[in-house]
Design a protein around this motif. Structure first.
Motif, PDB file in Angstrom:
ATOM      1  N   LEU A   1       0.814  -1.223   0.000  1.00 23.50           N
ATOM      2  CA  LEU A   1       0.000   0.000   0.000  1.00 23.50           C
ATOM      3  C   LEU A   1       0.844   1.268   0.000  1.00 23.50           C
ATOM      4  N   ARG A   2       2.150   1.108   0.021  1.00 24.92           N
ATOM      5  CA  ARG A   2       3.041   2.260   0.085  1.00 24.92           C
ATOM      6  C   ARG A   2       2.887   3.125  -1.166  1.00 24.92           C
ATOM      7  N   PRO A   3       2.989   4.458  -1.054  1.00 24.66           N
ATOM      8  CA  PRO A   3       2.876   5.340  -2.231  1.00 24.66           C
ATOM      9  C   PRO A   3       3.866   4.938  -3.317  1.00 24.66           C
ATOM     10  N   GLY A   4       3.420   4.996  -4.580  1.00 27.53           N
ATOM     11  CA  GLY A   4       4.251   4.606  -5.704  1.00 27.53           C
ATOM     12  C   GLY A   4       3.956   3.205  -6.185  1.00 27.53           C
ATOM     13  N   ARG A   5       3.238   2.435  -5.376  1.00 25.46           N
ATOM     14  CA  ARG A   5       2.886   1.076  -5.785  1.00 25.46           C
ATOM     15  C   ARG A   5       1.426   1.034  -6.226  1.00 25.46           C
ATOM     16  N   MET A   6       0.539   1.325  -5.315  1.00 23.13           N
ATOM     17  CA  MET A   6      -0.853   1.523  -5.691  1.00 23.13           C
ATOM     18  C   MET A   6      -1.113   3.027  -5.669  1.00 23.13           C
ATOM     19  N   ASP A   7      -1.145   3.640  -6.837  1.00 27.47           N
ATOM     20  CA  ASP A   7      -1.214   5.102  -6.925  1.00 27.47           C
ATOM     21  C   ASP A   7      -2.539   5.654  -6.420  1.00 27.47           C
ATOM     22  N   VAL A   8      -3.626   4.943  -6.692  1.00 23.83           N
ATOM     23  CA  VAL A   8      -4.959   5.442  -6.341  1.00 23.83           C
ATOM     24  C   VAL A   8      -5.710   4.343  -5.591  1.00 23.83           C
ATOM     25  N   HIS A   9      -6.230   4.666  -4.404  1.00 19.75           N
ATOM     26  CA  HIS A   9      -7.052   3.747  -3.625  1.00 19.75           C
ATOM     27  C   HIS A   9      -8.510   4.186  -3.749  1.00 19.75           C
ATOM     28  N   ILE A  10      -9.359   3.298  -4.216  1.00 19.50           N
ATOM     29  CA  ILE A  10     -10.766   3.634  -4.453  1.00 19.50           C
ATOM     30  C   ILE A  10     -11.646   2.741  -3.588  1.00 19.50           C
ATOM     31  N   LEU A  11     -12.394   3.361  -2.698  1.00 20.90           N
ATOM     32  CA  LEU A  11     -13.329   2.629  -1.846  1.00 20.90           C
ATOM     33  C   LEU A  11     -14.626   2.395  -2.600  1.00 20.90           C
ATOM     34  N   MET A  12     -14.954   1.123  -2.799  1.00 22.73           N
ATOM     35  CA  MET A  12     -16.228   0.744  -3.404  1.00 22.73           C
ATOM     36  C   MET A  12     -17.159   0.373  -2.250  1.00 22.73           C
ATOM     37  N   ASP A  13     -17.997   1.334  -1.868  1.00 24.36           N
ATOM     38  CA  ASP A  13     -18.754   1.212  -0.626  1.00 24.36           C
ATOM     39  C   ASP A  13     -20.181   0.741  -0.885  1.00 24.36           C
ATOM     40  N   TYR A  14     -20.935   0.682   0.214  1.00 29.91           N
ATOM     41  CA  TYR A  14     -22.340   0.287   0.130  1.00 29.91           C
ATOM     42  C   TYR A  14     -23.140   1.345  -0.634  1.00 29.91           C
ATOM     43  N   CYS A  15     -24.333   0.959  -1.026  1.00 33.53           N
ATOM     44  CA  CYS A  15     -25.163   1.821  -1.867  1.00 33.53           C
ATOM     45  C   CYS A  15     -25.550   3.098  -1.126  1.00 33.53           C
ATOM     46  N   THR A  16     -25.374   4.218  -1.791  1.00 37.04           N
ATOM     47  CA  THR A  16     -25.751   5.524  -1.248  1.00 37.04           C
ATOM     48  C   THR A  16     -27.018   6.008  -1.960  1.00 37.04           C
ATOM     49  N   PRO A  17     -27.692   7.033  -1.445  1.00 38.05           N
ATOM     50  CA  PRO A  17     -28.871   7.569  -2.149  1.00 38.05           C
ATOM     51  C   PRO A  17     -28.570   8.004  -3.578  1.00 38.05           C
ATOM     52  N   THR A  18     -27.390   8.582  -3.820  1.00 34.24           N
ATOM     53  CA  THR A  18     -27.036   9.017  -5.172  1.00 34.24           C
ATOM     54  C   THR A  18     -26.897   7.824  -6.112  1.00 34.24           C
ATOM     55  N   VAL A  19     -26.234   6.783  -5.620  1.00 38.21           N
ATOM     56  CA  VAL A  19     -26.060   5.574  -6.432  1.00 38.21           C
ATOM     57  C   VAL A  19     -27.422   4.917  -6.698  1.00 38.21           C
ATOM     58  N   PHE A  20     -28.297   4.924  -5.695  1.00 41.25           N
ATOM     59  CA  PHE A  20     -29.629   4.346  -5.886  1.00 41.25           C
ATOM     60  C   PHE A  20     -30.391   5.079  -6.987  1.00 41.25           C
ATOM     61  N   LYS A  21     -30.322   6.406  -7.009  1.00 40.68           N
ATOM     62  CA  LYS A  21     -31.034   7.174  -8.025  1.00 40.68           C
ATOM     63  C   LYS A  21     -30.523   6.811  -9.427  1.00 40.68           C
ATOM     64  N   LYS A  22     -29.217   6.605  -9.541  1.00 43.51           N
ATOM     65  CA  LYS A  22     -28.638   6.227 -10.830  1.00 43.51           C
ATOM     66  C   LYS A  22     -29.134   4.847 -11.251  1.00 43.51           C
ATOM     67  N   LEU A  23     -29.191   3.920 -10.300  1.00 38.74           N
ATOM     68  CA  LEU A  23     -29.665   2.569 -10.610  1.00 38.74           C
ATOM     69  C   LEU A  23     -31.142   2.574 -10.999  1.00 38.74           C
ATOM     70  N   ALA A  24     -31.935   3.373 -10.295  1.00 38.78           N
ATOM     71  CA  ALA A  24     -33.366   3.462 -10.611  1.00 38.78           C
ATOM     72  C   ALA A  24     -33.571   4.044 -12.007  1.00 38.78           C
ATOM     73  N   ALA A  25     -32.755   5.023 -12.379  1.00 44.24           N
ATOM     74  CA  ALA A  25     -32.863   5.610 -13.717  1.00 44.24           C
ATOM     75  C   ALA A  25     -32.485   4.598 -14.793  1.00 44.24           C
ATOM     76  N   LEU A  26     -31.506   3.734 -14.491  1.00 45.01           N
ATOM     77  CA  LEU A  26     -31.053   2.748 -15.469  1.00 45.01           C
ATOM     78  C   LEU A  26     -32.049   1.608 -15.633  1.00 45.01           C
ATOM     79  N   TYR A  27     -32.525   1.064 -14.520  1.00 45.67           N
ATOM     80  CA  TYR A  27     -33.328  -0.143 -14.573  1.00 45.67           C
ATOM     81  C   TYR A  27     -34.832   0.120 -14.691  1.00 45.67           C
ATOM     82  N   LEU A  28     -35.298   1.236 -14.085  1.00 49.37           N
ATOM     83  CA  LEU A  28     -36.740   1.539 -14.120  1.00 49.37           C
ATOM     84  C   LEU A  28     -37.066   2.725 -15.006  1.00 49.37           C
TER      85      LEU A  28
END
Length: 466
Positions: free
Chosen positions: A374-401
């Protein structure tokens, strides 16, 4: 006059005598050659005679282009593999390879390739060139079962220097142009039996446009990828390998694989999916990774299950320390590729073997990974893929419904702030029906059930602590 002419013609007995003498000499010469002269010297003499007569009577010159060059794939061989299929109408043999790896469309137009021993004619600035693909068992390495492949490129002797100086550069540039504008991406899996990457067409439809992700994080990632793509001169100036490392971490079902697909489609890069658990040792790891292409994504999933956790640091402790030696030895056996071997391809000397590479590691438990990774220079960007948020839910609802508003949106958003639900779980509920009322009502019931389960667990925990 006639009698004088007839006296010059040898008799049949004389001809037979000469033939017998020559036959005896030939038998004697073969006996001396096979029984007196050692095999190596005999082969040397024969090869010299062969080379002399072939060079004397043959006006052609042949370039041999092997698949492997030193430790890595021969880039000239790879360039020929990409370039030559464009010349298939000029193939001189009566056979052609036909294949289709499009699993989603059985009616897709097949691809045509070059079979072994097929000859393809090319014309370069008026020079006639003949390509032949050949294959033979690698006798130099008896431990490898795969066939050794190589191209023969033949031309007239007088054009040898021209081909060396101009033609190979031409096919290298042509191959780069073809790969840059390729229509289909591939996903590769390494086959240890034939020691080669095998591919299938990659047709994942997730893009950054359809990816359900926090907008600010998504835009930041897109800017980072674009900067990397245009950063060749920058990386060269600062003396760093032209690569970028991303660590995607978070619970299962939060969209890590979908994000990888979106990155591949955005960059137009093929994916090399490496199952690190199947790699036997560092030498095999180097062989696998140096045979990947430029402009590609190296994907190593579930890094916490591959032996790259913090326990790797205990492998070399002295026996008997804290009574953990046996346990550490067991872990060492299970961990075939040490952490050091993995790090060498992240930021070590071997990381510079392939240009314009994106390395993506995924893990469900970032806290279990060795800090060295995890030291800098090895993994340049750390991205947390977290649980569903209200914003993500709205995007999913627009896509599927295909809706942007609904009376149940507010209750769902409030519950998403109270309970943990992954985007995969939300997506599953949104696919139940095309009717928004039915689907969203079912989603509310699902979230209420998760909320009750969470409250029950919390109550039991408090009682246990008390």
């Amino acid at each position: 006059m006639a009698s004088s002419f007839s006296t010059k013609i040898p008799s049949l007995s004389a001809i037979f005598s000469i033939y017998t003498s020559l036959s005896a000499f030939t038998i004697l010469f073969k006996t001396i050659l096979h029984e007196i002269i050692p095999v190596k010297i005999r082969d040397f003499i024969i090869s010299k005679f062969t080379d002399y007569f072939s060079s004397y009577f043959n006006s052609n010159f042949t370039f041999i282009i092997e698949e492997q060059s030193d430790y890595v794939t021969n880039q000239t061989f790879r360039a020929a593999q990409v370039y030559l299929p464009t010349l298939l109408p000029r193939i001189s043999t009566r056979s052609l390879l036909v294949s289709s790896s499009d699993l989603k469309n059985p009616l897709a137009k097949p691809k045509f390739g070059i079979p072994v021993k097929a000859k393809i004619i090319d014309d370069f600035e008026g020079i006639r060139l003949e390509w032949t693909l050949l294959s033979a068992k690698d006798n130099d390495n008896p431990y490898q079962s795969k066939q050794k492949r190589y191209f023969h490129l033949s031309c007239k002797k007088e054009f040898r220097d021209k081909i060396m100086s101009d033609y190979f550069t031409y096919i290298a540039k042509s191959s780069v142009k073809i790969l840059t504008h390729k229509e289909n991406l591939n996903i590769y899996n390494y086959n240890p039996d034939c020691q080669r990457w095998e591919s299938a067409i990659f047709q994942h439809h997730t893009t950054f446009e359809t990816l359900a992700m926090e907008p600010e994080l998504k835009n930041t990632l897109i800017r980072d990828l674009d900067a990397f793509s245009n950063g060749k001169d920058f990386f060269k100036t600062v003396g760093r390998a032209w690569k970028r490392g991303y660590l995607l971490y978070g619970p299962p079902g939060t969209g890590k694989s979908s994000l990888v697909a979106a990155i591949a489609n955005h960059m137009n890069y093929s994916i090399y999916d490496l199952q690190i658990q199947s790699v036997q040792d560092d030498a095999m790891l180097r062989q696998i990774l140096t045979s990947t292409e430029n402009r590609s994504i190296l994907l190593i999933e579930d890094l916490d299950c591959s032996g790259a956790d913090a326990s790797c640091r205990n492998e070399h402790k002295d026996e008997g320390e804290n009574g953990k030696t046996k346990q550490n030895k067991k872990k060492k056996k299970d961990t075939k590729v040490p952490l050091s071997g993995l790090l060498n391809f992240v930021d070590g000397l071997w990381s510079s073997c392939v240009e314009e590479r994106i390395i993506v590691f995924t893990t469900n438990h970032k806290e279990k990974l060795d800090p060295a990774l995890l030291r800098p220079g090895r993994m340049d960007v750390h991205i947390l893929m977290d649980y569903c948020t209200p914003t993500v839910f709205k995007k999913l609802a627009a896509l599927y419904l295909e809706i942007k508003k609904h009376d149940l949106f507010e209750p769902i958003k409030k519950m998403l702030l109270e309970v943990k639900a992954t985007p995969a779980e939300i997506t599953e509920k949104l696919m139940v029906s095309k009717n928004p009322d039915v689907t969203l009502k079912g989603l509310v019931e699902f979230l209420e059930s998760k909320k009750m389960t969470k409250e029950s667990v919390d109550t039991e925990t408090k009682e246990a602590e008390a």
